[in-house]
Motif scaffolding. Structure first.
Motif, PDB file in Angstrom:
ATOM      1  N   ARG A   1       6.279  -7.955  -0.352  1.00 35.11           N
ATOM      2  CA  ARG A   1       5.678  -8.698   0.749  1.00 35.11           C
ATOM      3  C   ARG A   1       6.790  -9.373   1.527  1.00 35.11           C
ATOM      4  O   ARG A   1       7.540 -10.194   0.990  1.00 35.11           O
TER       5      ARG A   1
ATOM      6  N   TRP B   1       3.409  -6.246   4.584  1.00 31.59           N
ATOM      7  CA  TRP B   1       3.909  -5.518   3.432  1.00 31.59           C
ATOM      8  C   TRP B   1       5.013  -4.559   3.859  1.00 31.59           C
ATOM      9  O   TRP B   1       5.057  -4.121   5.006  1.00 31.59           O
TER      10      TRP B   1
ATOM     11  N   LYS C   1      -6.084  -2.669  10.117  1.00 33.72           N
ATOM     12  CA  LYS C   1      -6.096  -3.268   8.783  1.00 33.72           C
ATOM     13  C   LYS C   1      -4.705  -3.194   8.171  1.00 33.72           C
ATOM     14  O   LYS C   1      -4.042  -2.162   8.257  1.00 33.72           O
TER      15      LYS C   1
ATOM     16  N   ILE D   1      -1.915  -2.400   5.645  1.00 35.92           N
ATOM     17  CA  ILE D   1      -1.793  -1.418   4.571  1.00 35.92           C
ATOM     18  C   ILE D   1      -1.076  -2.079   3.399  1.00 35.92           C
ATOM     19  O   ILE D   1       0.019  -2.618   3.554  1.00 35.92           O
ATOM     20  N   VAL D   2      -1.713  -2.054   2.239  1.00 38.20           N
ATOM     21  CA  VAL D   2      -1.129  -2.626   1.027  1.00 38.20           C
ATOM     22  C   VAL D   2      -0.647  -1.457   0.152  1.00 38.20           C
ATOM     23  O   VAL D   2      -1.451  -0.824  -0.520  1.00 38.20           O
TER      24      VAL D   2
ATOM     25  N   SER E   1      -3.716   1.021  -0.130  1.00 34.97           N
ATOM     26  CA  SER E   1      -4.970   0.323  -0.389  1.00 34.97           C
ATOM     27  C   SER E   1      -5.341  -0.534   0.820  1.00 34.97           C
ATOM     28  O   SER E   1      -4.569  -0.714   1.744  1.00 34.97           O
ATOM     29  N   ASN E   2      -6.551  -1.064   0.786  1.00 32.12           N
ATOM     30  CA  ASN E   2      -7.092  -1.930   1.828  1.00 32.12           C
ATOM     31  C   ASN E   2      -7.434  -1.146   3.097  1.00 32.12           C
ATOM     32  O   ASN E   2      -8.556  -1.191   3.575  1.00 32.12           O
ATOM     33  N   ALA E   3      -6.462  -0.408   3.643  1.00 27.55           N
ATOM     34  CA  ALA E   3      -6.708   0.374   4.854  1.00 27.55           C
ATOM     35  C   ALA E   3      -7.177   1.794   4.541  1.00 27.55           C
ATOM     36  O   ALA E   3      -7.476   2.555   5.462  1.00 27.55           O
ATOM     37  N   SER E   4      -7.234   2.175   3.256  1.00 29.01           N
ATOM     38  CA  SER E   4      -7.680   3.501   2.822  1.00 29.01           C
ATOM     39  C   SER E   4      -6.904   4.619   3.505  1.00 29.01           C
ATOM     40  O   SER E   4      -7.447   5.435   4.256  1.00 29.01           O
TER      41      SER E   4
ATOM     42  N   ASN F   1     -10.173   3.650  -0.790  1.00 25.28           N
ATOM     43  CA  ASN F   1      -9.302   2.613  -1.363  1.00 25.28           C
ATOM     44  C   ASN F   1      -8.416   3.209  -2.463  1.00 25.28           C
ATOM     45  O   ASN F   1      -8.552   2.873  -3.644  1.00 25.28           O
TER      46      ASN F   1
ATOM     47  N   ASN G   1     -12.672   2.808  -4.832  1.00 22.94           N
ATOM     48  CA  ASN G   1     -13.945   2.302  -4.311  1.00 22.94           C
ATOM     49  C   ASN G   1     -15.024   3.361  -4.232  1.00 22.94           C
ATOM     50  O   ASN G   1     -16.209   3.075  -4.381  1.00 22.94           O
TER      51      ASN G   1
END
Length: 354
Positions: A208, A215, A238, A240-241, A258-261, A281, A299
């Protein structure tokens, strides 16, 4: 930006024998029950697959990361049971207790394999790394920094085991002789997870960037020099993680966004591209026997397949709401994966073209 090791390295060397006595841990349970075999095509044109799922003996095991051990079996982290599991190609499961009670953090759990074939694992709740030999002997290494929360471990090109420290913002290294050292990242680089090792030997981490509020990916060489690559935003802006990563034969690294798929791809010089996996996800990625990138849809309860040009195929798992978490390519050329909420290990065989 490339920063030399000596500007941010804090070397704290410990003798492995002084802090990590070897403890023999016999297996505590064995099971070989399998669910019915499943064969189907995915949501879009793609190869046919055969799926099998194996029940774990321990309730609420919450299996996390998994890896191919030196014996060719699949070893995995039972994050809810404080155990390390082993499954053979025939579905026989053996579990080994971790010596330190309550040392694992549920829904985490990372594993890596050393050059000698031993399996290393994180004990993020106890600031330790564990090592299990192929005959089941378990030992532990204490991380020098208190409240470090190690998340990730892998063998580097130098024969050492490298690991990240999520809470303390450091990268750690356990030398072949057992000496432990740490590299302190700048204060604005927080929450490292990894590493994953590229074909050129570079170590890749997720961090981070507090300055940018975003990120980033960090590529580090064995001498401690690193380069930072910002990740940016995905669909609908979104963040991106980046989560778990894997190396492809062409020298690129793929990662679960993740998060933004999305599924991400990064070159050694930091060129990043993304491929959408709507609603899935993704948590983990692996290069399959067909050269495509396969991943877990945490997910959507699916296994995904992404071709290098971005074509997506989705395969539902057998157990509803099973939460596929991590996957790896096995020596049998099948993809093995953990079903976190179902307490199972899955196997996916690519049986046909498409």
């Amino acid at each position: 930006m490339r920063t030399p090791f000596f500007l941010h390295a804090l070397a704290l060397t410990l003798a492995l024998a002084a802090c990590a006595p070897t403890l023999s841990s016999p297996p505590v349970a064995v099971s070989s029950r399998a669910s019915p075999v499943y064969a189907a095509r995915g949501s879009q044109p793609g190869p046919q697959v055969v799926m099998t799922e194996y029940d774990l003996p321990t309730p609420n095991a919450l299996p996390g990361g998994l890896v191919v051990g030196g014996d060719g079996a699949i070893w995995f982290h039972e994050t809810g049971a404080n155990r390390i599991g082993r499954i053979t190609a025939g579905g026989q499961v053996t579990e080994y207790p971790i010596p330190t009670p309550e040392s694992t953090e549920p829904r985490q759990g990372f594993v890596g394999v050393a050059p000698d074939g031993a399996v290393w694992f994180t004990e993020s709740a106890a600031d330790r790394l564990g090592r299990i030999s192929m005959d089941g002997r378990v030992s532990e290494v204490r991380v020098p920094t208190y409240n470090s929360s190690p998340l990730g471990v892998a063998a580097g090109p130098d024969g050492a085991m490298w690991f990240s420290q999520w809470a303390s913002g450091k990268v750690g290294r356990v030398a072949p002789d057992g000496a432990v050292s740490e590299i302190a990242l700048p204060e604005y680089l927080a929450r490292p997870v990894g590493p994953a090792v590229a074909t050129d030997g570079a170590l890749w981490f997720r961090v981070r960037d507090l300055k940018a509020g975003a990120w980033a990916l960090l590529r580090m060489t064995a001498d401690g020099k690193y380069t930072l690559f910002p990740v940016g935003l995905g669909p609908e802006d979104k963040p991106i993680v980046p989560l778990r990563m894997t190396a492809a034969a062409d020298g690129t690294m793929w990662f679960a966004g993740s998060n933004a798929s999305v599924i991400g791809r990064v070159t050694a010089d930091g060129q990043i591209s993304f491929f959408p996996a709507p609603g899935m996800n993704p948590i983990s990625v692996a290069v399959g026997p067909d050269g495509a990138v396969w991943f877990t849809g945490y997910n959507s309860h699916e296994i995904g397949r992404m071709t290098p040009d971005g074509r997506l195929t989705r395969y539902p798992i057998l157990t509803p709401q099973g939460r596929p978490y991590h996957l790896v390519l096995g020596p049998d050329r099948a993809l093995w994966f953990t079903l976190m909420d179902a307490g199972k290990i899955g196997r996916l065989e690519v049986s046909g073209g498409g």
